[in-house]
Motif scaffolding. Sequence first.
Motif, PDB file in Angstrom:
ATOM      1  N   TYR A  14       0.834  -1.206   0.000  1.00  0.00           N
ATOM      2  CA  TYR A  14       0.000   0.000   0.000  1.00  0.00           C
ATOM      3  C   TYR A  14       0.870   1.257   0.000  1.00  0.00           C
ATOM      4  O   TYR A  14       0.432   2.335   0.392  1.00  0.00           O
ATOM      5  N   TRP A  54      -0.977   8.385   8.634  1.00  0.00           N
ATOM      6  CA  TRP A  54      -0.546   8.293   7.232  1.00  0.00           C
ATOM      7  C   TRP A  54      -0.656   6.855   6.746  1.00  0.00           C
ATOM      8  O   TRP A  54      -1.140   6.588   5.640  1.00  0.00           O
ATOM      9  N   GLN A  64      -4.406   5.859   6.474  1.00  0.00           N
ATOM     10  CA  GLN A  64      -5.025   6.500   5.321  1.00  0.00           C
ATOM     11  C   GLN A  64      -4.530   5.885   4.024  1.00  0.00           C
ATOM     12  O   GLN A  64      -5.303   5.691   3.067  1.00  0.00           O
ATOM     13  N   SER A  65      -3.244   5.537   3.976  1.00  0.00           N
ATOM     14  CA  SER A  65      -2.693   4.902   2.777  1.00  0.00           C
ATOM     15  C   SER A  65      -3.346   3.539   2.538  1.00  0.00           C
ATOM     16  O   SER A  65      -3.640   3.170   1.391  1.00  0.00           O
ATOM     17  N   ASP A  73      -6.393   2.660   3.508  1.00  0.00           N
ATOM     18  CA  ASP A  73      -7.754   2.946   3.033  1.00  0.00           C
ATOM     19  C   ASP A  73      -7.748   3.373   1.569  1.00  0.00           C
ATOM     20  O   ASP A  73      -8.572   2.915   0.769  1.00  0.00           O
ATOM     21  N   ASN A  74      -6.827   4.273   1.215  1.00  0.00           N
ATOM     22  CA  ASN A  74      -6.768   4.768  -0.162  1.00  0.00           C
ATOM     23  C   ASN A  74      -6.467   3.653  -1.160  1.00  0.00           C
ATOM     24  O   ASN A  74      -6.901   3.708  -2.316  1.00  0.00           O
ATOM     25  N   ALA A  75      -5.719   2.641  -0.705  1.00  0.00           N
ATOM     26  CA  ALA A  75      -5.390   1.522  -1.577  1.00  0.00           C
ATOM     27  C   ALA A  75      -6.551   0.534  -1.722  1.00  0.00           C
ATOM     28  O   ALA A  75      -6.484  -0.395  -2.529  1.00  0.00           O
TER      29      ALA A  75
END
Length: 206
Positions: A7, A51, A54-55, A57-59
Amino acid sequence: MIAIVDYGLGNIQAIANIYDRLGIVAAPAATAEAIEQAERIILPGVGSFDWAMQSLDNAGLRSPLDHAVRVARKPVLGICVGMQMMTHRSEEGQLAGLGWIDADVQRFRIGPAERRQVLPHMGWNDVIPGQPSPLMRGLEADARFYFLHSYCVVPRRNELTFAVAEYGSDFACGVQQENCYGVQFHPEKSHAWGVQLLRNFAELTC
C-alpha cells in the motif's frame, strides 16, 4: 503463498528477497484478489500512524484484509507501524486502528531522568521472549533485532505479549492474539535472527 501488503509503505522488497532466498513463495499484494488467494499475510509499515492507515484505506485494502484476518482467519504478521495499525488506536494520530489486537499505541514513556533515552529508539536491541510463541522458535536466547520507532504498543492484557525489549524501561516488542502477530522491530533488517523469525511465520501451523 505469503502476501506482503503493498500500500506504498514498508520494506516490501527486502522481505520478499529473504523469502526468495529461503525458497518460500511470497509476493507483494496490491489487490483484494491477491490477499484472498494468500495463505498468510504480512503487513509492513513505516512513517506515522494516520498516514499509514489513510494509505491502506486509499489503496482499497482495508476491507479485504479485515475479511482475510477476521473471517478467513489467515495468519497475519504486522511489522513496525504495521504492528501498531493492528491495535485500536495510537497517541500519534486520530484515526482508528484495525482493532485486531487488544492494545493501544503510546509515545515512549522512557523512564526517570537518570535513564532517559533519546527518541526515536533506533538501532540494535536484545529481545527477550515472554509468553511462548511459535514465532520465536530458535530465538529463545541471545536474539537481537533492529528497531526504529518513537511509539510502542501497550497490550491491554499481559498474556498478549510474547517478547519484550528495554529502552529506558521494558516495552512489548512482540504481541500475539489468535491468528494475529506483531513485532515492533524490523526482521528484514535483522540478519539471521530476522530470517529465522520470517521462516517461523511461514511455517506456522494454520
